[in-house]
Every structure is written in structure tokens, then in C-alpha cells.
Scaffold this active site. Structure first.
Site, PDB file in Angstrom:
ATOM      1  N   ASP A  24     -21.759 -21.988 -24.112  1.00 27.91           N
ATOM      2  CA  ASP A  24     -23.140 -22.232 -24.560  1.00 27.91           C
ATOM      3  C   ASP A  24     -23.440 -21.500 -25.870  1.00 27.91           C
ATOM      4  OD1 ASP A  24     -25.631 -23.386 -24.335  1.00 27.91           O
ATOM      5  OD2 ASP A  24     -26.469 -21.736 -23.159  1.00 27.91           O
ATOM      6  N   ASN A  26     -23.761 -23.305 -29.123  1.00 28.25           N
ATOM      7  CA  ASN A  26     -23.346 -24.002 -30.350  1.00 28.25           C
ATOM      8  C   ASN A  26     -24.543 -24.356 -31.239  1.00 28.25           C
ATOM      9  OD1 ASN A  26     -20.827 -23.991 -29.244  1.00 28.25           O
ATOM     10  ND2 ASN A  26     -20.764 -26.174 -28.730  1.00 28.25           N
ATOM     11  N   ARG A  28     -27.584 -22.999 -31.338  1.00 30.17           N
ATOM     12  CA  ARG A  28     -28.205 -21.814 -31.949  1.00 30.17           C
ATOM     13  C   ARG A  28     -27.342 -21.258 -33.083  1.00 30.17           C
ATOM     14  NH1 ARG A  28     -28.851 -18.800 -26.541  1.00 30.17           N
ATOM     15  NH2 ARG A  28     -27.729 -20.661 -25.827  1.00 30.17           N
ATOM     16  N   HIS A  41     -21.318 -27.617 -32.764  1.00 30.20           N
ATOM     17  CA  HIS A  41     -20.371 -28.145 -31.767  1.00 30.20           C
ATOM     18  C   HIS A  41     -18.956 -28.187 -32.357  1.00 30.20           C
ATOM     19  CE1 HIS A  41     -23.596 -28.937 -29.075  1.00 30.20           C
ATOM     20  NE2 HIS A  41     -24.125 -29.918 -29.768  1.00 30.20           N
ATOM     21  N   SER A  69     -22.870 -31.612 -19.766  1.00 29.56           N
ATOM     22  CA  SER A  69     -23.415 -31.685 -18.403  1.00 29.56           C
ATOM     23  C   SER A  69     -24.133 -33.015 -18.179  1.00 29.56           C
ATOM     24  CB  SER A  69     -24.400 -30.528 -18.175  1.00 29.56           C
ATOM     25  OG  SER A  69     -25.616 -30.773 -18.859  1.00 29.56           O
ATOM     26  N   THR A  70     -24.342 -33.355 -16.921  1.00 32.76           N
ATOM     27  CA  THR A  70     -25.098 -34.589 -16.625  1.00 32.76           C
ATOM     28  C   THR A  70     -26.490 -34.501 -17.283  1.00 32.76           C
ATOM     29  OG1 THR A  70     -25.660 -33.574 -14.495  1.00 32.76           O
ATOM     30  CG2 THR A  70     -23.997 -35.292 -14.453  1.00 32.76           C
ATOM     31  N   LEU A 135      -0.275 -24.603 -18.291  1.00 34.81           N
ATOM     32  CA  LEU A 135      -1.704 -24.332 -18.065  1.00 34.81           C
ATOM     33  C   LEU A 135      -2.417 -25.566 -17.499  1.00 34.81           C
ATOM     34  CD1 LEU A 135      -4.292 -22.513 -18.627  1.00 34.81           C
ATOM     35  CD2 LEU A 135      -4.434 -23.729 -20.816  1.00 34.81           C
ATOM     36  N   SER A 195     -26.740 -23.603 -14.719  1.00 36.20           N
ATOM     37  CA  SER A 195     -26.964 -24.924 -15.309  1.00 36.20           C
ATOM     38  C   SER A 195     -26.117 -26.014 -14.645  1.00 36.20           C
ATOM     39  CB  SER A 195     -26.712 -24.893 -16.829  1.00 36.20           C
ATOM     40  OG  SER A 195     -27.522 -23.921 -17.437  1.00 36.20           O
ATOM     41  N   GLU A 206     -16.725 -14.118  -9.537  1.00 35.79           N
ATOM     42  CA  GLU A 206     -17.369 -13.057 -10.307  1.00 35.79           C
ATOM     43  C   GLU A 206     -18.008 -13.703 -11.537  1.00 35.79           C
ATOM     44  OE1 GLU A 206     -17.593 -10.129  -9.058  1.00 35.79           O
ATOM     45  OE2 GLU A 206     -16.256 -10.644  -7.400  1.00 35.79           O
TER      46      GLU A 206
HETATM   47  C1  IPE Z   1     -24.796 -25.833 -20.183  1.00 31.14           C
HETATM   48  O1  IPE Z   1     -25.526 -25.505 -21.315  1.00 31.14           O
HETATM   49  C2  IPE Z   1     -23.945 -27.048 -20.448  1.00 31.14           C
HETATM   50  C3  IPE Z   1     -22.792 -26.841 -21.302  1.00 31.14           C
HETATM   51  C4  IPE Z   1     -22.431 -25.727 -21.884  1.00 31.14           C
HETATM   52  C5  IPE Z   1     -21.958 -28.007 -21.490  1.00 31.14           C
HETATM   53  P1  IPE Z   1     -27.001 -26.056 -21.546  1.00 31.14           P
HETATM   54  O2  IPE Z   1     -27.404 -25.570 -22.893  1.00 31.14           O
HETATM   55  O3  IPE Z   1     -27.048 -27.520 -21.330  1.00 31.14           O
HETATM   56  O4  IPE Z   1     -27.832 -25.341 -20.395  1.00 31.14           O
HETATM   57  P2  IPE Z   1     -29.356 -24.939 -20.335  1.00 31.14           P
HETATM   58  O5  IPE Z   1     -30.163 -26.130 -20.787  1.00 31.14           O
HETATM   59  O6  IPE Z   1     -29.547 -23.776 -21.276  1.00 31.14           O
HETATM   60  O7  IPE Z   1     -29.594 -24.542 -18.930  1.00 31.14           O
HETATM   61  C1  IPE Z   2     -23.431 -25.905 -25.551  1.00 35.94           C
HETATM   62  O1  IPE Z   2     -24.163 -25.540 -26.647  1.00 35.94           O
HETATM   63  C2  IPE Z   2     -22.683 -27.196 -25.767  1.00 35.94           C
HETATM   64  C3  IPE Z   2     -23.278 -28.359 -25.087  1.00 35.94           C
HETATM   65  C4  IPE Z   2     -24.249 -28.312 -24.244  1.00 35.94           C
HETATM   66  C5  IPE Z   2     -22.716 -29.654 -25.400  1.00 35.94           C
HETATM   67  P1  IPE Z   2     -25.674 -25.976 -26.805  1.00 35.94           P
HETATM   68  O2  IPE Z   2     -25.728 -27.270 -27.550  1.00 35.94           O
HETATM   69  O3  IPE Z   2     -26.388 -25.961 -25.509  1.00 35.94           O
HETATM   70  O4  IPE Z   2     -26.208 -24.801 -27.736  1.00 35.94           O
HETATM   71  P2  IPE Z   2     -27.596 -24.067 -27.628  1.00 35.94           P
HETATM   72  O5  IPE Z   2     -27.741 -23.534 -26.251  1.00 35.94           O
HETATM   73  O6  IPE Z   2     -28.656 -25.083 -27.959  1.00 35.94           O
HETATM   74  O7  IPE Z   2     -27.499 -22.980 -28.650  1.00 35.94           O
HETATM   75 MG    MG Z   3     -27.375 -24.494 -24.482  1.00 34.84          MG
END
Ligand code: IPE
Ligand code: IPE
Ligand code: MG
Length: 241
Positions: A24, A26, A28, A41, A69-70, A135, A195, A206
Site C-alpha cells: 500500500d 503507491n 501517496r 503504481h 482488491s475486489t 519460490l 482491507s 504475525e
Molecule cells: C489494499 O489497499 C489493497 C491493495 C494493496 C491491493 P487499499 O488502499 O485498497 O486499502 P484501503 O482502502 O486503504 O483500506
Molecule cells: C496500493 O496503493 C496499490 C493498489 C491498491 C492497487 P494505493 O493505490 O492504495 O496507494 P495509496 O494508499 O492511495 O497511497
Molecule cells: Mg491504499
């Protein structure tokens, strides 16, 4: 190798077999630099390559990465299509390296969400890496833990007409059915939540929450997660002897 572990204060006898990662932050990372989210991304992919390298280096058997994610399907169309293009491009560019490194790919989630040509490429990659025994690299794509459990229960029901479903029935029909249990979850980006990731499988894992944004994830962060893991006392509800 033993010297390296010693230098890092890592014990060679207590490594997680299976690490799962919520990659998580990318968006930001990009926003902080006034760049489009899609560049965040793309930059996140460098960290994917790095963590695969660390997994090899530290002899981790199984690595599961949450890529989409879905619930991410509710993001703007442009972000979804940029991500789809990125997934497609990554398979094209990385396939040879995946074969050469004996990596076995598994997909978690329902990929029927993606365009036909991407689904076909993914299927092809699964077939071609099926017999690999290096792996185990598992990518969660259009994955949701709740959806996975519902799909699993429905699969179990369609296989045998039993009045009751057991934990074993559910486990045997999850997308992770062939994988070892998750020992360590790493989430970058500072949020302390799951999430909808592996909600069944994380029951006794853990949990390590890392502040850094995914594109900034480096070897120190990975080692810190391993040190955290080795500092835990896993009781699984029982008592220490
Ligand atoms: C979780 O991150 C999904 C992935 C990293 C693929 P999100 O950015 O979608 O989660 P929330 O919205 O902060 O809970
Ligand atoms: C996680 O990064 C990657 C995906 C969910 C595809 P985000 O896109 O959720 O990045 P933030 O949380 O908005 O920074
Ligand atoms: Mg995110």
C-alpha cells in the site's frame, strides 16, 4: 549465509515460510511528488522485483502479494485501466525471468474481471510455471477475502451434498488451498488494517505494519519485518512449555 544472518541478528532456524504483503501507498508516493497515481503504481513494481529478490536471498518459500482488491474495482476507470495495462506489461516483460528462476505462480482472486487477453496471458503463465518448484509467488488480483470464502463454500457445496460444511471443507476450496499457512503479514503505507486480505488465512499470523510507502520499501524494511517475526512468541492459543 550463516554469517550474514549473524550480522543481521537473524536466527537461521526461525524464518517465516510464507510472507504475505499488502503493498500500500503507491498513490501517496506519487501525490507527494505531484505525479499521476499511475506512476506510483509503476514505481511500486520496482519494489515487487526487490521483494522477490529478498525472498530468494533469505530462502523464503512462499510470497503472496496483494496487487488489486475486489474493492479497488470501485476506483476511477482510468486508474483501473492504467493498472490493467501495467499488469499486462509486467507479464510480458517478466515471464522469461520467472521461468529462468523456477518461480511457480499462483493467482488468488477472480480474474474474470480483467480483459480476455490479460486473462489468457495469466492462464498461460500459470500453465507454464505449474511444475516449477522454486519460490511460490502468489498474486492476489481482484481478490477479496470475503468473496474467496463465499466462493470456497459454494465450491464445497457443489462437490458434496453434505448437511454441514467443516473448516477443512472451506480450507480445501480456498484460492490458497495448495499453499502453507501465512506466517507473517507485512503492510506498508502506515494503515493498520487488513482491507479484506486473506481474512481466513491470517487468523494466527504475525502482523507487521510498516510506515514507509510501498515504492520506498527496501531491504532494511524487509529485515526489520523478519526481526519482528523472530521476536514473537507464537502460542496458537496454547501455553508455552
Ligand atoms: C489494499 O489497499 C489493497 C491493495 C494493496 C491491493 P487499499 O488502499 O485498497 O486499502 P484501503 O482502502 O486503504 O483500506
Ligand atoms: C496500493 O496503493 C496499490 C493498489 C491498491 C492497487 P494505493 O493505490 O492504495 O496507494 P495509496 O494508499 O492511495 O497511497
Ligand atoms: Mg491504499
Amino acid at each position: 549465509m550463516l554469517n550474514l544472518f549473524k550480522k543481521l541478528s537473524l536466527r537461521p532456524d526461525n524464518f517465516p515460510k510464507h510472507i504475505a504483503v499488502i503493498m500500500d501507498g503507491n498513490g501517496r508516493w506519487a501525490q507527494k511528488r505531484q505525479l499521476p497515481r499511475s506512476l506510483g503504481h509503476a514505481k511500486g513494481l520496482d519494489s515487487v522485483q526487490k521483494i522477490i529478490q529478498y525472498a530468494h536471498e533469505f530462502k523464503i518459500q512462499c510470497l503472496t502479494l496483494y496487487a488489486f482488491s475486489t474493492e479497488n474495482s470501485g476506483r476511477p476507470k482510468k486508474e483501473i485501466s492504467d493498472l490493467t495495462i501495467l499488469f499486462d506489461k509486467t507479464i510480458t516483460e517478466e515471464s522469461e525471468k520467472i521461468f529462468a528462476n523456477n518461480i511457480k505462480i499462483t493467482i488468488l482472486g477472480d480474474i474474470s474481471f480483467f480483459p480476455d487477453n490479460l486473462q489468457k496471458k495469466i492462464q498461460d503463465l500459470l500453465t507454464k510455471t505449474k511444475k516449477n518448484n522454486g519460490l511460490s509467488l502468489n498474486i492476489a488480483l481482484n481478490y477479496g477475502g470475503r468473496s474467496e470464502i463465499v466462493r470456497s463454500v459454494n465450491k464445497a457445496l457443489s462437490k458434496k451434498k453434505l448437511p454441514k460444511i467443516t473448516e477443512k471443507d472451506i480450507e480445501r476450496n480456498l484460492d490458497t488451498k495448495d499453499l502453507p499457512g501465512v506466517d507473517l503479514l507485512i503492510r506498508t503505507g502506515g494503515e493498520k488494517r487488513l482491507s479484506n486480505f486473506l481474512i481466513w488465512q491470517l487468523a494466527y499470523s504475525e502482523l507487521y505494519f510498516e510506515k514507509c510507502l510501498w515504492p520506498d520499501f527496501n531491504k532494511n524494511n524487509f529485515i526489520n519485518a523478519l526481526l519482528f517475526y523472530q521476536s514473537r512468541n507464537r502460542r496458537f492459543g496454547k501455553l508455552n512449555n
